[in-house]
Design a protein around this motif. Structure first.
Motif, PDB file in Angstrom:
ATOM      1  N   VAL A 157      41.449   7.743  35.847  1.00 13.27           N
ATOM      2  CA  VAL A 157      40.623   8.226  36.798  1.00 13.27           C
ATOM      3  C   VAL A 157      40.593   7.254  37.747  1.00 13.27           C
ATOM      4  CG1 VAL A 157      38.212   9.035  37.111  1.00 13.27           C
ATOM      5  CG2 VAL A 157      39.412   9.749  35.363  1.00 13.27           C
ATOM      6  N   VAL A 158      40.904   7.542  39.207  1.00 13.74           N
ATOM      7  CA  VAL A 158      40.768   6.486  40.194  1.00 13.74           C
ATOM      8  C   VAL A 158      39.342   6.940  41.016  1.00 13.74           C
ATOM      9  CG1 VAL A 158      41.827   5.899  42.302  1.00 13.74           C
ATOM     10  CG2 VAL A 158      43.282   6.796  40.349  1.00 13.74           C
ATOM     11  N   VAL A 159      38.622   5.681  40.918  1.00 13.54           N
ATOM     12  CA  VAL A 159      37.374   5.635  41.897  1.00 13.54           C
ATOM     13  C   VAL A 159      37.395   5.088  43.001  1.00 13.54           C
ATOM     14  CG1 VAL A 159      35.077   5.305  41.547  1.00 13.54           C
ATOM     15  CG2 VAL A 159      36.264   5.803  39.512  1.00 13.54           C
ATOM     16  N   ARG A 160      37.283   5.875  44.061  1.00 11.84           N
ATOM     17  CA  ARG A 160      37.410   5.008  45.354  1.00 11.84           C
ATOM     18  C   ARG A 160      36.512   3.799  45.407  1.00 11.84           C
ATOM     19  NH1 ARG A 160      40.396   6.534  50.438  1.00 11.84           N
ATOM     20  NH2 ARG A 160      39.944   8.803  49.805  1.00 11.84           N
ATOM     21  N   GLN A 161      37.126   2.663  45.806  1.00 10.84           N
ATOM     22  CA  GLN A 161      36.273   1.462  46.047  1.00 10.84           C
ATOM     23  C   GLN A 161      36.363   1.087  47.437  1.00 10.84           C
ATOM     24  OE1 GLN A 161      34.142   0.108  43.555  1.00 10.84           O
ATOM     25  NE2 GLN A 161      33.520  -1.287  45.221  1.00 10.84           N
ATOM     26  N   MET A 162      35.520   1.088  48.186  1.00 11.17           N
ATOM     27  CA  MET A 162      35.508   0.395  49.565  1.00 11.17           C
ATOM     28  C   MET A 162      35.534  -1.095  49.679  1.00 11.17           C
ATOM     29  SD  MET A 162      35.770   3.429  50.757  1.00 11.17           S
ATOM     30  CE  MET A 162      36.458   3.106  52.276  1.00 11.17           C
ATOM     31  N   PRO A 163      36.335  -1.663  50.657  1.00 10.93           N
ATOM     32  CA  PRO A 163      36.120  -3.076  50.897  1.00 10.93           C
ATOM     33  C   PRO A 163      34.756  -3.869  51.107  1.00 10.93           C
ATOM     34  CG  PRO A 163      36.934  -2.031  52.874  1.00 10.93           C
ATOM     35  CD  PRO A 163      36.922  -1.049  51.829  1.00 10.93           C
ATOM     36  N   PRO A 164      34.485  -4.891  50.619  1.00 11.10           N
ATOM     37  CA  PRO A 164      33.238  -5.603  50.664  1.00 11.10           C
ATOM     38  C   PRO A 164      32.663  -5.822  52.076  1.00 11.10           C
ATOM     39  CG  PRO A 164      34.667  -7.143  49.733  1.00 11.10           C
ATOM     40  CD  PRO A 164      35.385  -5.760  49.851  1.00 11.10           C
ATOM     41  N   TYR A 165      31.448  -5.651  52.438  1.00  8.50           N
ATOM     42  CA  TYR A 165      30.968  -5.983  53.574  1.00  8.50           C
ATOM     43  C   TYR A 165      31.147  -7.431  53.894  1.00  8.50           C
ATOM     44  CZ  TYR A 165      27.942  -5.693  57.794  1.00  8.50           C
ATOM     45  OH  TYR A 165      27.574  -5.471  59.232  1.00  8.50           O
ATOM     46  N   GLN A 166      31.750  -7.777  55.046  1.00 11.76           N
ATOM     47  CA  GLN A 166      31.858  -9.354  55.480  1.00 11.76           C
ATOM     48  C   GLN A 166      31.234  -9.529  56.644  1.00 11.76           C
ATOM     49  OE1 GLN A 166      33.688 -11.439  53.610  1.00 11.76           O
ATOM     50  NE2 GLN A 166      34.686 -10.071  52.152  1.00 11.76           N
ATOM     51  N   ARG A 167      30.183 -10.614  56.530  1.00 12.90           N
ATOM     52  CA  ARG A 167      29.538 -11.022  57.717  1.00 12.90           C
ATOM     53  C   ARG A 167      30.407 -12.050  58.680  1.00 12.90           C
ATOM     54  NH1 ARG A 167      23.027 -11.931  56.243  1.00 12.90           N
ATOM     55  NH2 ARG A 167      22.727 -10.333  54.682  1.00 12.90           N
TER      56      ARG A 167
ATOM     57  N   GLY B  97      27.939   1.398  48.674  1.00 12.33           N
ATOM     58  CA  GLY B  97      27.366   0.114  47.871  1.00 12.33           C
ATOM     59  C   GLY B  97      26.038   0.444  47.585  1.00 12.33           C
ATOM     60  N   PHE B  98      25.321   1.604  47.737  1.00 10.80           N
ATOM     61  CA  PHE B  98      24.023   1.693  47.398  1.00 10.80           C
ATOM     62  C   PHE B  98      23.996   2.346  46.225  1.00 10.80           C
ATOM     63  CE2 PHE B  98      23.905   1.638  51.868  1.00 10.80           C
ATOM     64  CZ  PHE B  98      22.815   0.733  52.002  1.00 10.80           C
ATOM     65  N   LYS B  99      23.084   1.928  44.918  1.00  7.88           N
ATOM     66  CA  LYS B  99      22.957   2.405  43.580  1.00  7.88           C
ATOM     67  C   LYS B  99      21.963   3.498  43.498  1.00  7.88           C
ATOM     68  CE  LYS B  99      24.427  -1.474  40.925  1.00  7.88           C
ATOM     69  NZ  LYS B  99      24.180  -2.672  40.044  1.00  7.88           N
TER      70      LYS B  99
END
Length: 265
Positions: free
Chosen positions: A98-108, A248-250
């Motif tokens: 099962v592939v869960v889409r993971q977006m790249p982390p927010y970079q400041r 990224g919100f739970k």
């Protein structure tokens, strides 16, 4: 959710039935006696693990076709019957990953500035170049967030009214010198970010970056496109939850829910 029936009318009138179940389980005797083989899919599994459930359904259909291709067996009175038990070898089931889409982390975007000047005292050309670099790295980004990044670049913890005003002036100068720098009056972004908005995971972020009002509609709409692609559509409420997870919100509070809902239209 209503039952959906898959039939192969020529070879097997009742090949396989796929029944989609809600959380409140309810049996039905509608097809009892018709030799149906049911493959049940829970609605929550169909939404959150669509690819996995599709593979399960394909496997069930393939097995049903194999059974139907053998044709009916008719045993007459003159036909010898074996009384010995027959062992049926179990077919191993391959469970797809099962592939869960993971977006790249927010970079400041933080670019340290070596100067003894206060941000609002720096030459406007210096601030314009800095603001442009921040937008290039972090756009679409709220104008107030740009001011906070400018303050951080100068080693400041907060962006007061003077830094905010200087940042807005610097952005105007930067925009006059580049047709590639765009704004809707609140958010700033490049033309490339407008055409293909980044969707970023904010789970490791804190502060104003997590405020619903600081998330661009461009990014929200891009997240909805991903959600619809991964889940083949879906109800609005389910899509909102998926978009929140991509960002990224739970949990989805009232402010975030209202902001994400703006991206549905």
């Amino acid at each position: 959710m209503t039952d959906e029936v898959l039939e192969q009318k020529k070879r097997a009138p009742h090949l396989c039935g796929a029944r989609f179940r809600l959380l409140q389980y309810a049996e039905s005797t509608e097809h009892v006696g018709r030799h149906w083989r049911f493959h049940r899919i829970w609605s929550t599994d169909w939404f959150y693990n669509r690819h996995f459930e599709i593979e399960r359904l394909r496997t069930a259909l393939s097995e049903a076709r194999d059974r139907s291709g053998q044709g009916p067996r008719v045993e007459g009175a003159n036909q010898a019957r074996s009384t010995e038990p027959t062992e049926v070898e179990a077919t191993p089931i391959v469970v797809p990953e099962v592939v869960v889409r993971q977006m790249p982390p927010y970079q400041r975007a933080i670019f340290r500035v070596s100067t003894s000047n206060e941000p609002h005292e720096a030459p406007v050309s210096t601030l314009a170049n800095l603001a442009r670099r921040i937008v290039d790295a972090e756009g679409p980004i709220h104008v107030e967030e740009i001011a906070r990044r400018v303050a951080s670049c100068f080693g400041k913890e907060k962006a007061g009214s003077r830094i905010s005003s200087a940042t807005e002036s610097a952005l105007s100068v930067a925009r006059s010198g580049s047709a590639d720098l765009l704004t809707d009056g609140i958010f700033w972004y490049t033309r490339g970010q407008s055409d293909s908005p980044p969707v970023r995971d904010r789970s490791a972020e804190s502060g104003a970056t997590l405020k619903a009002a600081c998330i661009s509609i461009l990014e929200i709409q891009a997240a909805f496109r991903i959600a619809r692609e991964d889940n083949a559509g879906g109800e609005d409420e389910e899509l909102v939850r998926t978009v929140a997870r991509l960002l990224g919100f739970k949990r989805v509070g009232a402010d975030l829910q209202a902001r994400l809902a703006e991206g549905l239209t």
